[in-house]
Design an enzyme around this catalytic site. Sequence first.
Site, PDB file in Angstrom:
ATOM      1  N   CYS A  58       0.639  -1.254  -0.194  1.00 34.47           N
ATOM      2  CA  CYS A  58       0.400   0.318  -0.023  1.00 34.47           C
ATOM      3  C   CYS A  58       0.831   1.178  -0.004  1.00 34.47           C
ATOM      4  CB  CYS A  58      -0.923  -0.035   1.142  1.00 34.47           C
ATOM      5  SG  CYS A  58      -1.566   1.353   1.885  1.00 34.47           S
ATOM      6  N   TYR A  89      -7.378   5.455  -9.280  1.00 34.56           N
ATOM      7  CA  TYR A  89      -7.350   4.203  -8.047  1.00 34.56           C
ATOM      8  C   TYR A  89      -8.296   2.683  -8.060  1.00 34.56           C
ATOM      9  CZ  TYR A  89      -7.411   2.125  -3.442  1.00 34.56           C
ATOM     10  OH  TYR A  89      -6.956   1.625  -2.263  1.00 34.56           O
ATOM     11  N   GLU A 101       1.198  -0.067  -7.171  1.00 34.90           N
ATOM     12  CA  GLU A 101       0.510   1.064  -6.932  1.00 34.90           C
ATOM     13  C   GLU A 101       2.435   1.495  -5.560  1.00 34.90           C
ATOM     14  OE1 GLU A 101      -1.296   1.274  -3.100  1.00 34.90           O
ATOM     15  OE2 GLU A 101      -3.349   0.806  -3.715  1.00 34.90           O
ATOM     16  N   ASP A 136      -3.049  -7.507   2.243  1.00 34.68           N
ATOM     17  CA  ASP A 136      -3.525  -6.489   0.909  1.00 34.68           C
ATOM     18  C   ASP A 136      -3.029  -7.824   0.130  1.00 34.68           C
ATOM     19  OD1 ASP A 136      -4.008  -4.687   2.162  1.00 34.68           O
ATOM     20  OD2 ASP A 136      -1.942  -3.248   1.934  1.00 34.68           O
ATOM     21  N   TYR A 141       0.006  -4.534  -4.944  1.00 32.02           N
ATOM     22  CA  TYR A 141       0.853  -5.048  -3.790  1.00 32.02           C
ATOM     23  C   TYR A 141       1.915  -5.381  -3.847  1.00 32.02           C
ATOM     24  CZ  TYR A 141      -3.972  -3.091  -1.963  1.00 32.02           C
ATOM     25  OH  TYR A 141      -5.520  -2.748  -1.585  1.00 32.02           O
ATOM     26  N   CYS A 204      -1.836   1.412   7.549  1.00 34.68           N
ATOM     27  CA  CYS A 204      -0.953   1.233   7.140  1.00 34.68           C
ATOM     28  C   CYS A 204      -0.403  -0.040   7.754  1.00 34.68           C
ATOM     29  CB  CYS A 204       0.536   2.656   7.758  1.00 34.68           C
ATOM     30  SG  CYS A 204       2.387   2.007   7.350  1.00 34.68           S
ATOM     31  N   CYS A 213      19.313  -5.216   6.089  1.00 27.59           N
ATOM     32  CA  CYS A 213      19.852  -5.880   4.687  1.00 27.59           C
ATOM     33  C   CYS A 213      21.175  -4.547   4.209  1.00 27.59           C
ATOM     34  CB  CYS A 213      18.994  -4.722   3.602  1.00 27.59           C
ATOM     35  SG  CYS A 213      19.885  -4.969   1.751  1.00 27.59           S
TER      36      CYS A 213
END
Length: 220
Positions: A58, A89, A101, A136, A141, A204, A213
């Site tokens: 998202c 959208y 997105e 999602d 996504y 969120c 990483c």
Amino acid sequence: MFFLSDMLNKKLNLPKPSEALPGRAKAIATAPRHFVSKRPLKGPYPEELETAMFGLGCFWGAERLFWQIKGVWVTAVGYAGGITPNPTYQETCTGLTGHAEVVLVVFDPGIVSYGDLLRLFWESHDPTQGMRQGNDVGTTYRSAIYTSGDAQHRAALASRDAYDAMLRGAGHGRITTEIAQAPAFYFAEAGHQQYLAKNPNGYCNLKGTGIACTMPVAIT
């Protein structure tokens, strides 16, 4: 039951050109300026800046990650990597435009490196989930990096290979992130731009793997 299964299948598979929605020739309306920085969303951007494009679920929460980074000049959310021109959208949510997105990041490489942005990207979501990010579900996504130029492309591939080894070593699956040269970027509607600055308690769903990483030495 067949209808629901068919719709889910469309969301989990990218459409063929013959299946894609037609879209429109004219760009949809968006905000003129960034809600937080007040800088022009569509530019013109200063010549010394570079652009990057990331999809990590998202785009509301993803955009907030990047606009908070020192050296990022402006961010915008939109749609990229699909077929339908100038989608809305609602159209992208059907899975029949092929777009992800994404967040457009305009940054000063003298302050923040592309490698720093890649690290933030990898650590802020789970890039092993295919056509979803947590709850999602759908092609919109998917994890994606759309690169600007050969140097970014090489860096993205090298970082993917390095992080894939780290994730596999920790028991995760392989990375499914799409990496490609930047396609057309279509700005999302005004209501989606800097959504979490306007709605601090808004949705969120970002969640990383918890695996740090480490960038290859060659990536700056």
